[in-house]
Design an enzyme around this catalytic site. Sequence first.
Site, PDB file in Angstrom:
ATOM      1  N   SER A  97       0.814  -1.217   0.000  1.00  0.00           N
ATOM      2  CA  SER A  97       0.000   0.000   0.000  1.00  0.00           C
ATOM      3  C   SER A  97       0.854   1.276   0.000  1.00  0.00           C
ATOM      4  O   SER A  97       1.581   1.516  -0.938  1.00  0.00           O
ATOM      5  CB  SER A  97      -0.965  -0.039   1.181  1.00  0.00           C
ATOM      6  OG  SER A  97      -1.806   1.073   1.166  1.00  0.00           O
ATOM      7  N   ASP A 242      -1.208   1.675  -3.846  1.00  0.00           N
ATOM      8  CA  ASP A 242      -1.942   0.598  -4.528  1.00  0.00           C
ATOM      9  C   ASP A 242      -3.339   1.050  -4.963  1.00  0.00           C
ATOM     10  O   ASP A 242      -4.177   0.226  -5.335  1.00  0.00           O
ATOM     11  CB  ASP A 242      -2.015  -0.668  -3.671  1.00  0.00           C
ATOM     12  CG  ASP A 242      -2.831  -0.479  -2.410  1.00  0.00           C
ATOM     13  OD1 ASP A 242      -2.845   0.647  -1.871  1.00  0.00           O
ATOM     14  OD2 ASP A 242      -3.452  -1.452  -1.950  1.00  0.00           O
ATOM     15  N   ASP A 244      -6.085   2.203  -3.573  1.00  0.00           N
ATOM     16  CA  ASP A 244      -7.393   1.953  -2.961  1.00  0.00           C
ATOM     17  C   ASP A 244      -7.881   3.191  -2.199  1.00  0.00           C
ATOM     18  O   ASP A 244      -9.050   3.302  -1.881  1.00  0.00           O
ATOM     19  CB  ASP A 244      -7.409   0.690  -2.075  1.00  0.00           C
ATOM     20  CG  ASP A 244      -6.401   0.722  -0.955  1.00  0.00           C
ATOM     21  OD1 ASP A 244      -5.540   1.627  -0.928  1.00  0.00           O
ATOM     22  OD2 ASP A 244      -6.449  -0.184  -0.097  1.00  0.00           O
TER      23      ASP A 244
HETATM   24 MG    MG Z   1      -3.635   1.286   0.007  1.00  0.00          MG
END
Ligand code: MG
Length: 451
Positions: A97, A242, A244
Amino acid sequence: MMSQRLFGTNGVRGVVNDFMDPQLALDVGRAIGTLMKGKVALATDCRTSADMIRSAVAAGLTSVGCDVLELGALPTPTLQYFVKISEISGGVMVTASHNPPEFNGIKAVDADGTEMHRSREEEIERIYFSRAFDHKDWRGVGTVMPTSGALDYYQKAVLSLVDLDAIRKANLRVVLDCANGAGSLCSPTLLQRLGASASTLNCNPEGTFPGHPSEPVEENLGDLISLVKGSGADLGIAQDGDADRVIFIDDKSHYVYGDRSLAVVAASMVAENDGGIVVTPVSTSQCVEDAVRAAGGEVMYTRVGAPIVARKMMEVGALFGGEENGGLIFPHHQYCRDAAMSMAKMLEILAVEGPLSSLLKKVPSYHLDKRKLHCPDERKEQVLREVCEAFSSNKIDTTDGAKVFFDGGWTLIRPSGTEPIFRVYSEGKDKATAKRIADRCERVVKEILEG
Ligand code: MG
């Protein structure tokens, strides 16, 4: 042995070739494959160690008989969407992440595309630590199949869920910063398909993160903020490594805290649907509940953690949910945090409702005071209990730690799972109120500790 942990709040993570080495990745792959069986999708973000960790995980999965659908480098929510729409057993994402470039991690995804439930992670930990891997002879070993199309399915799904005509007519100008992460592989083309005119910054995937660290906090986004200001753009968009999570810069080039953008999207969706439930952790600012109530909706609180929010949303049929760190969950798309979906929805909201800076004016503002208080692990339970007793005349929510409400604010005392500390978040209408609440809470905790 059985209670040993491998998974943190966001998968298995560590420094590459230190904790996170090929042997660990191989055995985690074997353990995940032993639990999942069948077909498993596998993807990575853009870290320098992506190939190494992915190969080891794939070797582990195939050694216990799983067939691997290898999707390549992608945002985490793109893998999750692929798993959701495919008839397969689950997915594995190789990502750390927003962590620094020397880290990598392995995250398991259930067959419905959601982050794996803690009880199933415990099952994987049990298999890993007891080395109870499935054994296959040479005939039972699985295959690795390079698989294309995931990005297109995902982008089409996002495009189908927003008012494309409205977005295209609005001629919005945006600046996109993907922090050299996996969002680079999706969001620039998605913005094109949405009809926004986009300038890009750090949108070349590069595992050393040369642009800036990949956590979208204000101090990392100086270049983006300057570009939004200099170009007079309608919106700045910053994604984590990443893709998100997403953080926005408004048309006045102000950094927008994640709970305020959460409030804007929540209020818009509640108004559009004439009500609905919004789910968020107890640590989220009161501004979200204020905005949702004003729009005619209701807020439900959970413990901290995106998978917990997602599962509560399923349980109560929520309209929307999310976290204060820019992780927004759109259940009609999928039950996970999704930066591209959030970006598309925000563009639709701006196209229909006007500039972000004016929408933010309708969201009440609060000040947050964050502290850490030292407390030995073995005393945390007792301290929390006595905090509740000390504030027994106040309203208290014990969903996660203790959240005590005061006139004009609240404080949340949460035991850290990894360090001998309490994290104390105190919110008030202004800085002085937040500080007063935080000081009072700190005094009470110290008095209890001193006995
Ligand atoms: Mg993330």
